[in-house]
Design an enzyme around this catalytic site. Sequence first.
Site, mmCIF file in Angstrom:
data_model
loop_
_atom_site.group_PDB
_atom_site.id
_atom_site.type_symbol
_atom_site.label_atom_id
_atom_site.label_comp_id
_atom_site.label_asym_id
_atom_site.label_seq_id
_atom_site.Cartn_x
_atom_site.Cartn_y
_atom_site.Cartn_z
ATOM 1 N N GLY A 27 0.815 -1.223 0.000
ATOM 2 C CA GLY A 27 0.000 0.000 0.000
ATOM 3 C C GLY A 27 0.843 1.265 0.000
ATOM 4 N N THR A 29 1.769 3.190 -2.424
ATOM 5 C CA THR A 29 1.220 4.247 -3.277
ATOM 6 C C THR A 29 0.157 5.041 -2.507
ATOM 7 O OG1 THR A 29 1.487 2.593 -5.021
ATOM 8 C CG2 THR A 29 0.353 4.622 -5.623
ATOM 9 N N TRP A 30 -0.655 4.325 -1.772
ATOM 10 C CA TRP A 30 -1.720 4.945 -0.966
ATOM 11 C C TRP A 30 -1.107 5.817 0.136
ATOM 12 C CZ3 TRP A 30 -5.680 1.577 2.258
ATOM 13 C CH2 TRP A 30 -6.785 2.359 2.592
ATOM 14 N N HIS A 88 11.902 0.964 0.642
ATOM 15 C CA HIS A 88 11.471 -0.404 0.956
ATOM 16 C C HIS A 88 12.527 -1.091 1.840
ATOM 17 C CE1 HIS A 88 7.996 -0.504 -1.571
ATOM 18 N NE2 HIS A 88 8.618 -0.613 -2.720
ATOM 19 N N TYR A 177 -2.444 -1.766 6.674
ATOM 20 C CA TYR A 177 -3.300 -1.510 5.507
ATOM 21 C C TYR A 177 -4.766 -1.790 5.854
ATOM 22 C CZ TYR A 177 -4.939 -2.141 0.614
ATOM 23 O OH TYR A 177 -5.612 -2.062 -0.580
ATOM 24 N N GLY A 247 -7.155 -3.234 -4.684
ATOM 25 C CA GLY A 247 -7.212 -2.441 -3.453
ATOM 26 C C GLY A 247 -8.169 -3.004 -2.417
#
Length: 286
Positions: A27, A29-30, A88, A177, A247
Amino acid sequence: LRATLTFQKHFKAIDSDIILATMPKSGTTWLKALAFSIVNRNNHSVDESPLLFSNPHYLVPFLEMHLYKDGNIPDIDAMPCPRILATHLPYQFLPSTILDCSNCRIIYLCRNPLDVFTSTLHFVLQNRFASRPLASLDVPFEEFCQGIYPYGPFWDHCLGYWNASLKNPQKVLFLKYEDLKKDINSSVKKIADFLGYPLSAEEEEAGLVEEIATLCSFENLKNLNCNKEGEIQTVFRAKHNSFFRKGEVGDWVNLVPPSMANRLEKLMQEKFGESGLTLDIHGNSV
Ligand code: A3P
């Protein structure tokens, strides 16, 4: 490896830095979209957000995968402050300048390992990183269980940041998430408070929390032209739309058989042991 070593050697953290850390496909990107929108809300109104025109990975670049790619030394001091940067890398691999910098903040986003595994396989196939279609899950699943995965074993990655968040909760915020999916409004406020950009009562009353949550929602981002088209070149080339697949929580049920899921759950319990960290594999299946 070269990029990581260059990053470790040359990066100098400053107090206002915000580092977003994740295992790939958790997640990221979110989280990038959320942190960017929260921190920059006084620079751009939600309806003029750069997120409407740029994939989040350009607005919050990766350190080792993008800025320090190929051993490049970027002019990071030229970036506007606060710098929001992503990695990461496992906690143990972060340069000491980040760990020693008293005010620089780290947010870690974790996701249940079966959805991470599932999301990774789809991402690899969609971007054609694999030379041929997957014949069976056996090999990648075995590798994931053994910790043969980009950025190392899933367990060690989570536990590194989990333990750091327990030791120093002012510096490291550990998020899941699944909790963001359950209650994004509370998560927006939590992130804003942690980063030192709390939403005022007036902002809350004006509905800014909901506006940020909607701007960064999967449905909104996925349908923007900037995310439907194009591709990004980091250490690999990936289609913008490959960062927005489903998602959902629990989509692993469509790929991973129960026997594998049970094995992974047992392994997770064993690896997390008495750490206090738990991730819900079964609870929220779609
Ligand atoms: P799925 O493949 O399960 O759909 P990363 O950003 O770390 O590469 O992770 C990608 C995963 O996060 C993908 O999961 C993607 O669909 C999901 N994702 C991307 N943007 C999201 C958003 N705004 N809200 C919820 N999930 C999102």
